[in-house]
Design a protein around this motif. Sequence first.
Motif, PDB file in Angstrom:
ATOM      1  N   ASN A   1       1.100  -1.233   0.033  1.00 26.93           N
ATOM      2  CA  ASN A   1       0.074  -0.005  -0.024  1.00 26.93           C
ATOM      3  C   ASN A   1       0.837   1.186   0.120  1.00 26.93           C
ATOM      4  O   ASN A   1       2.136   1.184   0.550  1.00 26.93           O
ATOM      5  CB  ASN A   1      -0.992   0.210   1.467  1.00 26.93           C
ATOM      6  CG  ASN A   1      -2.101  -0.990   1.262  1.00 26.93           C
ATOM      7  OD1 ASN A   1      -2.749  -1.057   0.290  1.00 26.93           O
ATOM      8  ND2 ASN A   1      -2.000  -1.857   2.098  1.00 26.93           N
ATOM      9  N   VAL A   2       0.354   2.320  -0.571  1.00 24.42           N
ATOM     10  CA  VAL A   2       1.031   3.619  -0.624  1.00 24.42           C
ATOM     11  C   VAL A   2       0.371   4.738  -0.145  1.00 24.42           C
ATOM     12  O   VAL A   2      -0.869   4.769   0.229  1.00 24.42           O
ATOM     13  CB  VAL A   2       1.743   3.892  -1.936  1.00 24.42           C
ATOM     14  CG1 VAL A   2       2.671   2.715  -2.341  1.00 24.42           C
ATOM     15  CG2 VAL A   2       0.181   3.769  -2.841  1.00 24.42           C
ATOM     16  N   SER A   3       1.062   5.751   0.677  1.00 22.31           N
ATOM     17  CA  SER A   3       0.441   6.969   0.924  1.00 22.31           C
ATOM     18  C   SER A   3       1.252   8.154   0.326  1.00 22.31           C
ATOM     19  O   SER A   3       2.385   8.258   0.422  1.00 22.31           O
ATOM     20  CB  SER A   3       0.471   7.051   2.397  1.00 22.31           C
ATOM     21  OG  SER A   3      -0.258   6.032   3.082  1.00 22.31           O
ATOM     22  N   ARG A   4       0.554   9.031  -0.394  1.00 18.65           N
ATOM     23  CA  ARG A   4       1.281  10.331  -0.838  1.00 18.65           C
ATOM     24  C   ARG A   4       0.861  11.406   0.434  1.00 18.65           C
ATOM     25  O   ARG A   4      -0.021  11.823   0.534  1.00 18.65           O
ATOM     26  CB  ARG A   4       0.661  10.681  -2.055  1.00 18.65           C
ATOM     27  CG  ARG A   4       1.607  11.950  -2.589  1.00 18.65           C
ATOM     28  CD  ARG A   4       2.861  11.839  -3.108  1.00 18.65           C
ATOM     29  NE  ARG A   4       3.638  12.915  -3.508  1.00 18.65           N
ATOM     30  CZ  ARG A   4       3.485  13.175  -4.954  1.00 18.65           C
ATOM     31  NH1 ARG A   4       2.701  12.730  -5.813  1.00 18.65           N
ATOM     32  NH2 ARG A   4       4.169  14.306  -5.183  1.00 18.65           N
ATOM     33  N   LEU A   5       1.925  11.548   1.093  1.00 20.08           N
ATOM     34  CA  LEU A   5       1.552  12.233   2.442  1.00 20.08           C
ATOM     35  C   LEU A   5       1.437  13.582   2.266  1.00 20.08           C
ATOM     36  O   LEU A   5       0.677  14.408   2.749  1.00 20.08           O
ATOM     37  CB  LEU A   5       2.611  12.190   3.347  1.00 20.08           C
ATOM     38  CG  LEU A   5       2.863  10.334   3.655  1.00 20.08           C
ATOM     39  CD1 LEU A   5       4.321  10.401   4.481  1.00 20.08           C
ATOM     40  CD2 LEU A   5       1.794  10.015   4.879  1.00 20.08           C
TER      41      LEU A   5
END
Lengths: 111, 113
Positions: free
Chosen positions: B65-69
Motif C-alpha cells: 500500500n502507498v500513501s502520498r503524504l
Amino acid sequence: RKEVEQDPGPFNVPEGATVAFNCTYSNSASQSFFWYRQDCRKEPKLLMSVYSSGNEDGRFTAQLNRASQYISLLIRDSKLSDSATYLCVVNPPGGSYIPTFGRGTSLIVHP
Amino acid sequence: NAGVTQTPKFQVLKTGQSMTLQCAQDMNHNSMYWYRQDPGMGLRLIYYSASEGTTDKGEVPNGYNVSRLNKREFSLRLESAAPSQTSVYFCASSVTGQLYEQYFGPGTRLTVT
C-alpha cells in the motif's frame, strides 16, 4: 513482444574500444526516450536523453530511429569506469505517467 | 539539495511483519514512483502518484500500500511481509509529463526471512 527490449549482454570490451547498444520499443507513438546508467548495487541515474536528431555528450552518442523503433547508445574510447548496466527508458504517449524500462545491458570494460 | 532520499537503507523482516519505507524529494516534483528490482527482472513499478492526492497501481501492487503524504513524501507499506518481497526498492520522482526523466533514491535493500 515486450514493450522495451534490450540485449542483456554482458558486452565485454577492452579499454579504448567503441561499443554500441540498441534498444527496441513496441509503441510507435512513444514520446520520449532516455538512457540511464546503473552501477552495481546503486540506483539508476540519467545518462542522457535521446533526441530525434540524435545527440552527443562527450564520448556518448544517442540516436533515435523512429521508423525501425529503436534507440541506440554508442560509447567511444571506453573507460574502465564505464562498466555498468545501461537501461533504456521509453515514455508512452497519452495520459500515462508510467515510463517503461528495459531490463538493461551489462557492459564490462577490461584493461 | 538532497534530491530523493529513502529510509531505511537496509531492513530484515520476518515473515508476517509489517514495515513502511519512506521516500522524500526536494525537487518540487509532482510525480513519484515506487519500484522493486530483482535479479533478471529489471525495474517493476509497484505504485505511482502522478500528483499530490492521487495514487495508482503499477505492474506489481499486490501486498503493498502507498500513501502520498504531501508533495514531498511518498511512503510504501508492507502489511504482512512475505519472502517473495525480498528485493531492492527504489523510489523515484519526476516532473509530471511524458517528456521528463526520473530521479531515483539510493534504494532500500529488504530481506524477508
